[in-house]
Design an enzyme around this catalytic site. Structure first.
Site, short mmCIF file in Angstrom:
data_model
loop_
_atom_site.label_atom_id
_atom_site.label_comp_id
_atom_site.label_asym_id
_atom_site.label_seq_id
_atom_site.Cartn_x
_atom_site.Cartn_y
_atom_site.Cartn_z
N ILE A 231 91.20 50.45 59.47
CA ILE A 231 91.79 51.21 60.57
C ILE A 231 93.21 51.62 60.22
O ILE A 231 93.98 50.83 59.65
CB ILE A 231 91.77 50.38 61.87
CG1 ILE A 231 90.33 50.13 62.31
CG2 ILE A 231 92.55 51.06 62.99
CD1 ILE A 231 90.21 49.18 63.49
N SER A 232 93.59 52.85 60.57
CA SER A 232 94.93 53.39 60.39
C SER A 232 95.29 53.36 58.89
O SER A 232 94.61 53.99 58.09
CB SER A 232 95.94 52.64 61.26
OG SER A 232 97.18 53.31 61.30
N MET A 233 96.33 52.64 58.49
CA MET A 233 96.61 52.54 57.05
C MET A 233 95.42 51.95 56.30
O MET A 233 95.23 52.18 55.11
CB MET A 233 97.86 51.71 56.82
CG MET A 233 98.30 51.62 55.36
SD MET A 233 99.82 50.65 55.21
CE MET A 233 99.88 50.39 53.43
N GLY A 235 92.71 53.09 56.53
CA GLY A 235 91.95 54.26 56.16
C GLY A 235 92.20 54.72 54.74
O GLY A 235 91.48 55.60 54.23
N VAL A 254 88.92 54.77 59.49
CA VAL A 254 89.32 55.18 60.84
C VAL A 254 90.85 55.14 60.95
O VAL A 254 91.44 54.13 61.22
CB VAL A 254 88.74 54.21 61.90
CG1 VAL A 254 89.02 54.73 63.31
CG2 VAL A 254 87.25 53.99 61.71
#
Length: 409
Positions: A231-233, A235, A254
């Site tokens: 998720i986020s970083m 990703g 994501v």
């Protein structure tokens, strides 16, 4: 999405929306979030900490009373919300130097979550995953206590999220659908950063491989159906790992990222090569002064740089931005991913607009690009405010990819 609170501070609003998002899986109540936000002085980090801590303390105290009275479900629900509120309380405290209050709030968040975890059936099990000369903290979610091997999703957060927060960001959604879920904090993430002084590293395969090794020792895990979600970083971290760790059956980003260095160089004049040379130089006083001006004028940049220095172990804003240059899937790395990959994208991402498409374009494996729109309430980075929708689409993709629908029938 219109800012319902903090009209002049998008960072405060985004983090408020993030807590609202966790309502979907028991991590908040709307009235608690709104009443807390209304007490906060916009842009004031101290006020943010004070008010979120006050709400967390109140909710945790009610959970304690419920548990003593034998009301296990009420206690469990209260501890979950308190954990999330303590997590939010410490969010802006990683400055220069780091505010000592952040350890208290983080430790309270973990303690409340572990109190809640013990009240689930089956119990959410805290785990310590062997990693180099230490361990990484995490949790194992089981569908039941049968020991039946099941498809398993390994999840980790990114730049600023916790393993505990993943309960609301997909772990329980997986259990509902018949997946075992293994969540953990890697280097640079809150547990290892707070208590082991471990900072982020770009070669994330050296983190994921020990986690997959650990997962394969668990009798509940179907070793042929282990998927990874970042998720986020995460990703960019998870795709980096998947490029080299080929036991993974599927990958979800994501939202997808391709090259963090693009965010470091975008405001520096000249070519990419010239910008990189300035970031890595022994001395660049003009660039140092420019970063200070940016931090003074832009609250998002101020928080991101301060937090980035903390999680990367960087001494200066320029050193933090230079560290981002190492986090890239360019140079043929993305092309080495073999497993089916889902790249999620947010229509109004305020951090990494366009990067999911870049990652998708460089993939040579079976691939899917999934756009979440503003009209759906899912257009923000990582889709806060539309968690049920987000999890439905992600897990439906995993069902189809891993063929778990037939396996569970």
């Amino acid at each position: 999405m219109k800012q319902l609170l903090f009209p002049n501070n998008i960072q405060f609003w985004y983090e408020t929306l993030r807590s609202m998002s966790h309502i979907a899986y028991g991590g908040a109540d709307f009235g608690e979030v709104v009443s807390t936000g209304e007490r906060i002085v916009e842009g004031d980090y101290g006020s943010w900490y004070t008010e979120w801590t006050a709400t967390a303390d109140r909710v945790a105290a009610e959970a304690d009373k419920a548990l003593k009275a034998g009301h296990r479900i009420s206690a469990r629900d209260g501890y979950l919300r308190a954990s999330n509120y303590y997590r939010s309380a410490e969010f802006f405290l990683h400055g220069r130097p780091c505010d000592p209050r952040h350890d208290h709030a983080y430790d309270r968040s973990v303690a409340c979550f572990r109190s809640a975890a013990a009240l689930f059936t089956p119990r959410i099990e805290p785990v310590a995953i062997p990693y180099e000369d230490t361990t990484l903290p995490g949790y194992l979610y089981r569908v039941d206590d049968s020991g039946t091997p099941r498809p398993t999703l390994v999840m980790h957060n990114g730049f600023d999220g916790t393993a505990e927060e993943l309960h609301f960001f997909g772990a329980m959604a997986g259990v509902e659908r018949g997946y075992n879920v293994l969540v953990f904090d890697g280097p640079g993430m809150p547990g290892p950063r707070h208590h082991q002084d471990l900072v982020f590293r770009p070669d994330w395969e050296n983190v994921i491989t020990p986690v997959v090794d650990f997962a394969e020792t668990l009798p509940d895990v179907d070793n042929n159906r282990i998927a990874l979600l970042g998720i986020s970083m995460g990703g960019i971290l998870a795709p980096r790992a998947a490029a080299f760790e080929h036991r993974l059956a599927a990958l979800v980003a994501v939202d997808g990222l391709y090259d963090l260095g693009q965010t470091s160089v975008r405001n520096i004049p000249g070519s990419r090569e010239q910008a990189e040379q300035m970031l890595r130089a022994d001395s660049a006083p003009e660039l140092d002064a420019a970063f200070e001006r940016i931090m003074s004028a832009d609250p998002i940049a101020r928080w991101a740089i301060n937090h980035g220095m903390y999680v990367m172990g960087a001494d200066t804003p320029r050193a933090f931005n230079a560290s981002y240059l190492d986090y890239t899937l360019a140079g043929g790395i993305a092309e080495q991913i073999r497993c089916p990959t889902l790249v999620c994208d947010a229509e109004d991402d305020m951090f990494f607009k366009g990067q999911p498409e870049q990652l998708y374009d460089h993939l040579t494996c079976p691939r899917t690009l999934m756009l979440f729109s503003t009209e759906e309430g899912a257009g923000a980075h990582c889709h806060p405010g539309a968690m049920r929708l987000t999890q439905a689409r992600i897990y439906d993709w995993l069902d189809n990819t891993l063929d778990t629908a037939d396996a569970r029938a």
